[in-house]
Design an enzyme around this catalytic site. Structure first.
Site, mmCIF file in Angstrom:
data_model
loop_
_atom_site.group_PDB
_atom_site.id
_atom_site.type_symbol
_atom_site.label_atom_id
_atom_site.label_comp_id
_atom_site.label_asym_id
_atom_site.label_seq_id
_atom_site.Cartn_x
_atom_site.Cartn_y
_atom_site.Cartn_z
ATOM 1 N N SER A 1 0.823 -1.211 0.000
ATOM 2 C CA SER A 1 0.000 0.000 0.000
ATOM 3 C C SER A 1 0.848 1.249 0.000
ATOM 4 O O SER A 1 0.412 2.295 -0.443
ATOM 5 C CB SER A 1 -0.848 0.061 1.272
ATOM 6 N N HIS B 1 -0.598 -2.475 -7.464
ATOM 7 C CA HIS B 1 -1.397 -2.114 -6.280
ATOM 8 C C HIS B 1 -2.881 -2.171 -6.605
ATOM 9 O O HIS B 1 -3.379 -1.377 -7.400
ATOM 10 C CB HIS B 1 -0.980 -0.717 -5.796
ATOM 11 N N GLU C 1 -2.639 0.378 -9.697
ATOM 12 C CA GLU C 1 -1.492 1.285 -9.822
ATOM 13 C C GLU C 1 -0.269 0.427 -10.159
ATOM 14 O O GLU C 1 0.038 -0.527 -9.436
ATOM 15 C CB GLU C 1 -1.262 2.051 -8.516
ATOM 16 N N ASN D 1 -3.529 6.302 -2.235
ATOM 17 C CA ASN D 1 -3.396 6.346 -0.776
ATOM 18 C C ASN D 1 -2.864 7.693 -0.299
ATOM 19 O O ASN D 1 -3.187 8.144 0.804
ATOM 20 C CB ASN D 1 -2.499 5.208 -0.282
HETATM 21 N N1 3HC Z 1 -15.915 -8.959 -2.658
HETATM 22 C C1 3HC Z 1 -16.420 -9.197 -3.884
HETATM 23 N N2 3HC Z 1 -17.425 -8.471 -4.420
HETATM 24 C C2 3HC Z 1 -17.949 -7.501 -3.646
HETATM 25 C C3 3HC Z 1 -17.491 -7.217 -2.353
HETATM 26 C C4 3HC Z 1 -16.418 -7.994 -1.867
HETATM 27 N N3 3HC Z 1 -15.893 -7.776 -0.642
HETATM 28 N N4 3HC Z 1 -18.211 -6.187 -1.862
HETATM 29 C C5 3HC Z 1 -19.093 -5.836 -2.805
HETATM 30 N N5 3HC Z 1 -18.941 -6.633 -3.881
HETATM 31 C C6 3HC Z 1 -19.657 -6.537 -5.131
HETATM 32 C C7 3HC Z 1 -21.066 -6.975 -4.986
HETATM 33 O O1 3HC Z 1 -21.192 -8.374 -5.213
HETATM 34 C C8 3HC Z 1 -21.764 -6.178 -6.063
HETATM 35 O O2 3HC Z 1 -21.558 -6.788 -7.331
HETATM 36 P P1 3HC Z 1 -22.708 -6.832 -8.437
HETATM 37 O O3 3HC Z 1 -23.041 -5.390 -8.746
HETATM 38 O O4 3HC Z 1 -22.047 -7.537 -9.579
HETATM 39 O O5 3HC Z 1 -23.841 -7.564 -7.838
HETATM 40 C C9 3HC Z 1 -20.992 -4.856 -6.088
HETATM 41 O O6 3HC Z 1 -19.720 -5.140 -5.518
HETATM 42 C C10 3HC Z 1 -21.685 -3.784 -5.309
HETATM 43 O O7 3HC Z 1 -21.865 -4.263 -3.980
HETATM 44 P P2 3HC Z 1 -23.088 -3.922 -3.023
HETATM 45 O O8 3HC Z 1 -24.295 -3.609 -3.840
HETATM 46 O O9 3HC Z 1 -23.175 -4.953 -1.964
HETATM 47 O O10 3HC Z 1 -22.593 -2.676 -2.231
HETATM 48 P P3 3HC Z 1 -22.314 -1.228 -2.704
HETATM 49 O O11 3HC Z 1 -23.044 -0.825 -3.924
HETATM 50 O O12 3HC Z 1 -22.480 -0.459 -1.469
HETATM 51 O O13 3HC Z 1 -20.770 -1.263 -3.091
HETATM 52 C C11 3HC Z 1 -18.467 -1.148 -2.647
HETATM 53 C C12 3HC Z 1 -19.800 -1.754 -2.235
HETATM 54 C C13 3HC Z 1 -18.082 -1.617 -4.030
HETATM 55 C C14 3HC Z 1 -17.438 -1.612 -1.636
HETATM 56 C C15 3HC Z 1 -18.634 0.424 -2.652
HETATM 57 O O14 3HC Z 1 -19.156 0.850 -1.436
HETATM 58 C C16 3HC Z 1 -17.330 1.152 -2.892
HETATM 59 O O15 3HC Z 1 -16.907 1.359 -4.023
HETATM 60 N N6 3HC Z 1 -16.665 1.595 -1.791
HETATM 61 C C17 3HC Z 1 -15.387 2.270 -1.854
HETATM 62 C C18 3HC Z 1 -14.297 1.271 -1.658
HETATM 63 C C19 3HC Z 1 -12.923 1.883 -1.726
HETATM 64 O O16 3HC Z 1 -12.723 3.087 -1.619
HETATM 65 N N7 3HC Z 1 -11.883 1.044 -1.882
HETATM 66 C C20 3HC Z 1 -10.511 1.477 -1.913
HETATM 67 C C21 3HC Z 1 -9.946 1.488 -0.540
HETATM 68 S S1 3HC Z 1 -8.248 1.975 -0.540
HETATM 69 C C22 3HC Z 1 -7.404 0.552 -0.823
HETATM 70 O O17 3HC Z 1 -7.951 -0.512 -0.936
HETATM 71 C C23 3HC Z 1 -5.934 0.687 -0.943
HETATM 72 C C24 3HC Z 1 -5.227 0.008 0.176
HETATM 73 O O18 3HC Z 1 -3.875 0.038 -0.116
HETATM 74 C C25 3HC Z 1 -5.478 0.640 1.507
#
Ligand code: 3HC
Length: 482
Positions: A119, A140, A152, A190
C-alpha cells in the site's frame, strides 16, 4: 511476456481478492500461505466472494467451479518455480517483504516478474533485496479487489522500462485500468485518500461531529460510496495506521501523523471488518429520535428562500417568536448569533448536495434549538448533520484539503490530471476525480474555502496550492490538461 501461471503470496482479504481476479480472467493461480489454517481462511474468502456473485446471478455455478478449479493452494514457496508472475500480498512489514522477495528471487525462474501489492512501502527497497531489480514492480490493487477497477503500476528507478507496458496490459486483461506511477509513499490513491480518512478521525476526536453524521455527510452530501469511518473499517484500521505512518515518515507533514484514535483502536484489536468491529460494529439499537411536534422557525440572512419554501410546504410557518433561527451559512455563524437578542436560538444551516443539511451549533446554541433544527430538516427530507461552528463545517473541512492535495500532487509532476482523476474514480469509486470535482464546485469557491480553513486551523497544508491560487487570480476556471 505471456502471463499464464501466476502466484499470489498471502491470502488475506487483498491476496484472496487478487487471486480471484486472476482466476476470473482465465489465468492459473497458485495461492500461497504460511500454514494450513491460513490457507483454509484464504480459500474461504474466495469461495464466499464467488458464491455471492452466483447468488446475485452474476456468475453461473459452472463458472464459479471453473474459477475455483484454476486456483491451487500450497504452503510451499518452492512450488512457485515455474510461475510467470508472483504477486505478494503479505502484511505491511518491510523486513517480511524483503526476506520474501529474496526467497522468491532464489526460487523462481529468472524471467519471473516479482510484484508487490504494498500500500505504501517503498517498492525500491523491496526490489533491492533481489538480484533481478529490473523485474520487480508494484501492482497495487484496491479493496475489494474483484470490484475496484484500478491497478497502480509502480515502477522504481531500477525497473526495466519495458515491464511497465507489459504489466499495464496484464491489468487490462484483468478488466482493470492501469495507472503507471513512480515509487513515492502512498502512490496516487493512498496519498490522497488516507490523509482525508485520518483527518476524519482527528475531527471525530475533536468532537466536530459524530461518527454517523460525518459518514452521512460524505456519503449522502458529497456522494462518495462510503463515509470515511465505514471505509476505514473496510480497509482495516491497522493498514490505515501503517500507511499513515509511512506517509508521515516521508513527508513529516503533521496531518499525516496517524490519528491517536486510530492507534487506540488498533491496539484494542478493533481493526474493522476483518475483526468484526472497528469504528462501526457495536451499534446500539437505533432509537427513534424524540420529535418536537410543533416547531416554529425564523430564517435569517441571505439564501434562505428555498429552505423557507420547503418548510412552508411541509406546513411550518416562520414565526416572530421561533424555537430556532436558521441562518444559511458556509462559515461560522457565532458572530451573527451574538448580535441577536437570544443567541441561543441560532443554528447555521448549509445544504450539501440535495440530501444533507449541515447544522452548525455555536457555543451558545441551546439543545432545544439544535433539536428543533434537526427535526425540521428531517421533516423536509434532508439528513441532518450536526456539527460545531467551525470553518468548513464537516464536508468542506474534509473535501477541500483533499482537493488541494491533488493540485499539489499534479504540480510536483508526479501524475497527470487525467491519471489522478481516473485513479480516484476507479480506485475508490468516487463519482468524479478531484479535478473534476474542483471544476464543478468552482476553483474560486474552493480557494476561498481553503483560505477560511487556513485562517481557522492555521494548518500550513490548508493554504491554497499556489497553482490553484494563480488560476483563480488569472480568472481561469478549468485546469490545463495536456
Ligand atoms: N468482494 C467481492 N465483491 C464484492 C465485495 C467484496 N468484498 N463487496 C461488494 N462486492 C460486489 C457486490 O457483489 C456487487 O456486485 P454486483 O453489482 O455484480 O452484484 C458490487 O460489488 C456492489 O456491492 P453492493 O451492492 O453490496 O454494495 P455497494 O453498492 O455499497 O458497493 C463497494 C460496495 C463496491 C465496496 C462500494 O461501497 C465502494 O466502491 N466503496 C469504496 C471502496 C474503496 O474506496 N476502496 C478502496 C480502498 S483503498 C485501498 O484498498 C488501498 C489500500 O492500499 C489501503
Amino acid at each position: 511476456m505471456a502471463f499464464e501461471m501466476v502466484a499470489v503470496v498471502g491470502l488475506g482479504t487483498m491476496g484472496a481478492g487478487i487471486a480471484e481476479v486472476f482466476a476470473r480472467a482465465g489465468l492459473r493461480v497458485i495461492g500461497v500461505e504460511a500454514d494450513a489454517d491460513a490457507l483454509a481462511t484464504g480459500r474461504g474468502h474466495v469461495e464466499r466472494s464467488t458464491q455471492r456473485a452466483v447468488d446475485r446471478g452474476r456468475l453461473s455455478g459452472g463458472e464459479r467451479d471453473a474459477i475455483l478449479g484454476r486456483i491451487t493452494l500450497t504452503t510451499s514457496r518452492e512450488d512457485l518455480r515455474e510461475a510467470d508472475l508472483v504477486v505478494e500480498a503479505i502484511p505491511e512489514v518491510l523486513d517480511y517483504k524483503r526476506s520474501l522477495f529474496a526467497d522468491l528471487d532464489r526460487i523462481c525462474k529468472p524471467e519471473t516478474v516479482l510484484a508487490t501489492n504494498t500500500s505504501s512501502l517503498p517498492v525500491t527497497a523491496i526490489a533491492a533485496a533481489t538480484g533481478r531489480q529490473g523485474r520487480v514492480i508494484g501492482m497495487h490493487f484496491f479493496n475489494p479487489a474483484p470490484v475496484m477497477g484500478l491497478v497502480e503500476v509502480v515502477s522504481t528507478v531500477l525497473t526495466d522500462p519495458a515491464l511497465v507496458p507489459e504489466i499495464s496490459e496484464l491489468a487490462r486483461r484483468l478488466g482493470k485500468t492501469p495507472v503507471a506511477v513512480g515509487d513515492r509513499a502512498g502512490f496516487v490513491v493512498n496519498r490522497l485518500l488516507l490523509p482525508y480518512l485520518n483527518q476524519a478521525a482527528v475531527l471525530l476526536e475533536q468532537g466536530l461531529a459524530r461518527r454517523d453524521d460525518i459518514d452521512a455527510a460524505m456519503r449522502l452530501g458529497v456522494g462518495l460510496p462510503m463515509g470515511p469511518f465505514a471505509l476505514l473499517d473496510l480497509i482495516g484500521l491497522d493498514t490505515a495506521y501503517e500507511v499513515m505512518g509511512v506517509l508521515f515518515d516521508e513527508t513529516r507533514d503533521r496531518r499525516h501523523a496517524p490519528a491517536p484514535l486510530l492507534r487506540e483502536l488498533v491496539s484494542a484489536r478493533l481493526l474493522g471488518r476483518k475483526s468484526g468491529r472497528g469504528f462501526h460494529g457495536d451499534e446500539p439499537r437505533p432509537r427513534e429520535p424524540d420529535r418536537s411536534t410543533v416547531i416554529t422557525f425564523e430564517m435569517a440572512g441571505e439564501g434562505a428562500d428555498e429552505l423557507t419554501e420547503r418548510l412552508r410546504t411541509a406546513g411550518f410557518k416562520p414565526s416572530a417568536d421561533p424555537d430556532v433561527i436558521l441562518r444559511p451559512a458556509d462559515r461560522p455563524v457565532i458572530e451573527h448569533a451574538v448580535r441577536l437578542q437570544d443567541p441561543a436560538r441560532l443554528v447555521g444551516v448549509r445544504v450539501v448536495g440535495n440530501r444533507v443539511a449541515e447544522l452548525a451549533a455555536t457555543v451558545l446554541t441551546s439543545q432545544a434549538a439544535a433539536r428543533a433544527a434537526r427535526d425540521l430538516m428531517t421533516v423536509i427530507g434532508l439528513t441532518p448533520v450536526a456539527c460545531r461552528d467551525r470553518a468548513g463545517f464537516v464536508t468542506d473541512a474534509l473535501l477541500y484539503p483533499y482537493l488541494n492535495d491533488a493540485v499539489r500532487m499534479y504540480d510536483t509532476g508526479y501524475a497527470s490530471i487525467g491519471d489522478i482523476d481516473a485513479a480516484m474514480r476507479l480506485g475508490c469509486g468516487y463519482p468524479a476525480g478531484p479535478f473534476e470535482t474542483l471544476e464543478s464546485i468552482g476553483l474560486a469557491v474552493v480557494r476561498d474555502g481553503l483560505r477560511a480553513l487556513y485562517a481557522e486551523y492555521r494548518e500550513p497544508a490548508y493554504a491554497p496550492a499556489p497553482l490553484l491560487d494563480q488560476l483563480v487570480t488569472a480568472g481561469v476556471h478549468v485546469f490545463p490538461r495536456a
